[in-house]
Write a protein that holds these residues in place. Structure first.
Motif, PDB file in Angstrom:
ATOM      1  N   ALA A  14      -2.506 116.282  36.277  1.00 40.76           N
ATOM      2  CA  ALA A  14      -3.763 116.294  35.521  1.00 40.76           C
ATOM      3  C   ALA A  14      -3.683 115.345  34.329  1.00 40.76           C
ATOM      4  N   LEU A  15      -2.540 115.288  33.673  1.00 42.06           N
ATOM      5  CA  LEU A  15      -2.377 114.380  32.541  1.00 42.06           C
ATOM      6  C   LEU A  15      -2.450 112.922  32.980  1.00 42.06           C
ATOM      7  N   ILE A  16      -1.847 112.600  34.106  1.00 41.04           N
ATOM      8  CA  ILE A  16      -1.898 111.232  34.627  1.00 41.04           C
ATOM      9  C   ILE A  16      -3.319 110.880  35.044  1.00 41.04           C
ATOM     10  N   THR A  21      -8.367 107.954  33.991  1.00 41.08           N
ATOM     11  CA  THR A  21      -9.809 107.980  33.761  1.00 41.08           C
ATOM     12  C   THR A  21     -10.157 107.352  32.423  1.00 41.08           C
ATOM     13  N   THR A  22      -9.405 107.683  31.397  1.00 37.15           N
ATOM     14  CA  THR A  22      -9.633 107.100  30.075  1.00 37.15           C
ATOM     15  C   THR A  22      -9.459 105.592  30.113  1.00 37.15           C
ATOM     16  N   PHE A  23      -8.438 105.118  30.776  1.00 38.51           N
ATOM     17  CA  PHE A  23      -8.181 103.683  30.890  1.00 38.51           C
ATOM     18  C   PHE A  23      -9.320 102.984  31.622  1.00 38.51           C
ATOM     19  N   LEU A  24      -9.771 103.543  32.745  1.00 36.79           N
ATOM     20  CA  LEU A  24     -10.843 102.922  33.520  1.00 36.79           C
ATOM     21  C   LEU A  24     -12.168 102.902  32.751  1.00 36.79           C
ATOM     22  N   THR A  26     -12.465 102.799  29.508  1.00 33.70           N
ATOM     23  CA  THR A  26     -12.300 101.800  28.459  1.00 33.70           C
ATOM     24  C   THR A  26     -12.537 100.396  29.002  1.00 33.70           C
ATOM     25  N   ILE A  27     -11.980 100.095  30.148  1.00 36.11           N
ATOM     26  CA  ILE A  27     -12.173  98.779  30.769  1.00 36.11           C
ATOM     27  C   ILE A  27     -13.638  98.561  31.115  1.00 36.11           C
ATOM     28  N   ALA A  28     -14.305  99.570  31.677  1.00 34.89           N
ATOM     29  CA  ALA A  28     -15.720  99.433  32.048  1.00 34.89           C
ATOM     30  C   ALA A  28     -16.596  99.195  30.825  1.00 34.89           C
ATOM     31  N   ILE A  29     -16.338  99.909  29.757  1.00 30.49           N
ATOM     32  CA  ILE A  29     -17.134  99.745  28.538  1.00 30.49           C
ATOM     33  C   ILE A  29     -16.891  98.370  27.927  1.00 30.49           C
TER      34      ILE A  29
END
Length: 64
Positions: A14-16, A21-24, A26-29
């Motif tokens: 779940a942590l990974i 999700t946070t990384f993706l 950030t990239i999309a934004i």
């Protein structure tokens, strides 16, 4: 005080997934931030008065 680090190991999937999700997101934004900023800047500089005020109003509402 001792910390129970076995909880982290048990829930590593779940942590990974959350980190990915946070990384993706950030990239999309970041991919949308530049072009949107350019559009707002061009509208503020070159559009007529009503169109120039629309991005300004949008930004002011977002910053509240």
């Amino acid at each position: 005080m001792t910390l129970d680090w076995s909880v982290v190991w048990r829930h590593r999937d779940a942590l990974i997934a959350g980190t990915a999700t946070t990384f993706l997101l950030t990239i999309a934004i970041e991919c949308h931030r530049g072009p949107c900023g350019i559009v707002v800047a061009v509208l503020r500089l070159y559009a007529g008065r009503p169109l120039a005020l629309a991005p300004t109003d949008l930004l002011q509402r977002a910053l509240r």
